[in-house]
Write an enzyme that holds these catalytic residues in place. Structure first.
Site, mmCIF file in Angstrom:
data_model
loop_
_atom_site.group_PDB
_atom_site.id
_atom_site.type_symbol
_atom_site.label_atom_id
_atom_site.label_comp_id
_atom_site.label_asym_id
_atom_site.label_seq_id
_atom_site.Cartn_x
_atom_site.Cartn_y
_atom_site.Cartn_z
ATOM 1 N N GLY A 128 39.603 47.215 40.489
ATOM 2 C CA GLY A 128 40.611 47.970 40.005
ATOM 3 C C GLY A 128 42.018 47.126 40.216
ATOM 4 C CB SER A 129 45.434 48.394 40.610
ATOM 5 O OG SER A 129 45.465 49.338 41.730
ATOM 6 C CD GLU A 173 35.373 40.546 39.932
ATOM 7 O OE1 GLU A 173 36.291 39.943 39.172
ATOM 8 O OE2 GLU A 173 34.649 39.445 40.604
ATOM 9 C CG LEU A 174 41.877 42.546 42.515
ATOM 10 C CD1 LEU A 174 42.707 42.068 43.638
ATOM 11 C CD2 LEU A 174 41.450 44.188 42.899
ATOM 12 C CB CYS A 215 41.373 43.226 34.317
ATOM 13 S SG CYS A 215 39.534 42.946 34.320
ATOM 14 C CD GLU A 249 46.015 44.660 34.974
ATOM 15 O OE1 GLU A 249 44.967 44.270 34.424
ATOM 16 O OE2 GLU A 249 46.234 44.884 35.893
#
Length: 479
Positions: free
Chosen positions: A232-233, A252-253, A286, A380
């Protein structure tokens, strides 16, 4: 035609449960409620974690062929339910149907890879007699499941990013509790429905629990859980890590990935891949191509090619086969990114294509000359916007890729092997894709980032390593 149910359960300790119908999930294109879903309370989450603790030992004892059988069953059932899974994804995520079908294919691939890896949990025999005091000793080690795991998955790939947690957990033998994104819970719920068909899994092997953020602290803080895997963020992920206590954490960003197009690149090929990487599923990935750094010798030509192509991309109803740009996940997110685009233009950037917004629909947008201090460059974007810049020296282009707090993947288009190797050495990212965009991923490769992009690696075999621990054995030979 595929029809969704009006209401869906959660899965608690391998079984469907319907404590309420409190979660309303919208069709992201129409904005109307598409279905409702059960929402887990803290008591339900606590019960699920207790079940996972009870299931840890019997899960660890499952034979490799039994775990493989569960995963093979999932592959079979997902193939049979392909159209249903794709349509559900199209509705709940607003993902164009072609992209939705692609994600179902990757879901199947991920479980198929895991079925193969379930029988490959190897260890190693190690000589210990490296000095006189260890003469007669041998060592060996194996990997054992870490125990109950907590998984939190995002809205943008609700099938495959959930699969990258669930499938390795089954392959290595870890029970788990999962919180799918409240905006897109259905894919994970269907996975739960398929897993519930597998009697070999001990009670408590899995729970899939949509939950509000306010009620979901146990997924992070509960000490009975041995690993937290979050996708996520960055803001949320690093906050969860701070609260996670002693458990292992995999994050996992986000990213604002860059691609370099060198003067010797095949421009037609680079054009097709940059359009895909920048705008597929409305840029909500992402590793979506956010920055494109082009050699000055081909900059004008490639810019004009790209602008012309972007203007032809069809936006609209994601259920229509011709649609390439669907809605963003919410009007709020589309308005946020529209504001970033407008601010960049006000700061001197030139709008080459797009820039318009209607509700959650944001046009495919192309900018050049955005300030390196602007949000659309620095943060992002997570939407359908790409920004262009030019370079003259290869090292300067590599430095520009690294000019980011993120580091997931990067793409380079060049025919020069020396430049490829220099990029591989110099780029501070988790992966470098050559003659391909940053958005490329195959589900058996190690995937993850550095810096603010996270910790650890996914890809089935690599996730299995995170979900296991090394257990050593030392033997002294007699005589």
């Amino acid at each position: 035609m595929v029809q969704l149910k009006s209401n869906y359960p959660l899965y608690l300790n391998n079984k469907a449960a319907q404590p309420n119908s409190d979660l309303k999930v919208t069709d992201k294109f129409t904005g109307e409620v598409a279905f409702t879903c059960a929402l887990a309370t803290p008591d339900v989450i606590d019960e699920a974690i207790a079940g996972a603790v009870r299931a840890a030992e019997p899960m660890a004892r499952l034979a490799s062929y039994e775990k493989q059988g569960v995963l093979d069953h999932c592959v079979k059932r997902f193939r049979e339910r392909f159209d249903e899974l794709a349509y559900a994804l199209c509705v709940e995520a607003g993902k164009p149907i072609a992209d939705s079908e692609g994600e179902v294919t990757r879901l199947i691939d991920t479980f198929r890879i895991a079925a193969e890896e379930a029988t490959r949990n190897y260890g190693e025999v190690q000589p210990l007699d490296i000095s006189a005091r260890a003469k007669g000793y041998i060592g060996m080690w194996k990997r054992v499941p870490i125990g109950p795991c907590s998984f939190i998955s995002p809205f943008n790939f609700p099938l495959n990013l959930a699969a990258h947690k669930i499938a390795p957990a089954i392959a290595i033998g870890c029970p788990f509790v999962m919180k799918p994104a409240s905006l897109t819970p259905l894919g994970a719920i269907i996975m739960g429905e398929v897993l519930a068909e597998c009697d070999v899994l001990p009670e408590g092997a899995f729970s899939i629990l949509p939950a509000s953020r306010d009620g979901a602290d146990l997924f992070t803080t509960d000490e009975r859980l041995k690993l937290l895997s979050f996708t996520g963020s960055p803001g949320v992920g690093w906050d969860l890590k701070a609260k996670a206590g002693k458990k292992k954490v995999v994050l996992e960003l986000g990213g604002n990935a860059a691609v370099i197009v060198d003067q010797d690149a095949d421009l037609d090929h680079a054009l097709a891949r940059v359009v895909f990487g920048g705008y597929y599923q409305s840029g909500q990935s992402c590793i979506h191509v956010q920055r494109v750094i082009i050699h000055e010798a081909v900059y004008d030509k490639f810019r004009d090619m790209l602008a012309a192509k972007v203007k032809t991309l069809i936006k609209g109803d994601p259920k229509k086969r011709e649609t390439f740009i669907g809605p963003m996940i919410s009007e709020k997110e589309a308005a946020r990114l529209k504001g970033w685009i407008d601010a960049a233009v006000a700061g001197g950037a030139k709008l080459l294509a797009g820039g318009g917004r209607e509700g959650a629909m944001l046009e495919a947008t192309l900018l050049e000359g955005a300030s390196t201090d602007s949000d659309v460059y620095r943060e992002e974007a997570f939407g359908p916007v790409v920004i262009l810049s030019k370079f003259s020296e290869w090292k300067a282009a590599l430095d520009e890729v690294n000019d980011s707090k993120f580091g997931l993947q990067a793409g380079i288009f060049t025919r020069d092997i020396h430049k490829v190797l220099e990029a591989w050495d110099h780029l501070d990212v988790g992966g470098v894709c050559v003659n391909e965009v940053s958005s490329y991923r195959v589900d058996n490769m190690p995937y993850g980032g550095v810096k603010d992009s996270g910790l650890g690696r996914e890809g089935v075999r690599f996730a299995m390593e995170d979900m296991s621990e090394i257990r050593n054995l030392v033997i002294r030979r007699e005589g």
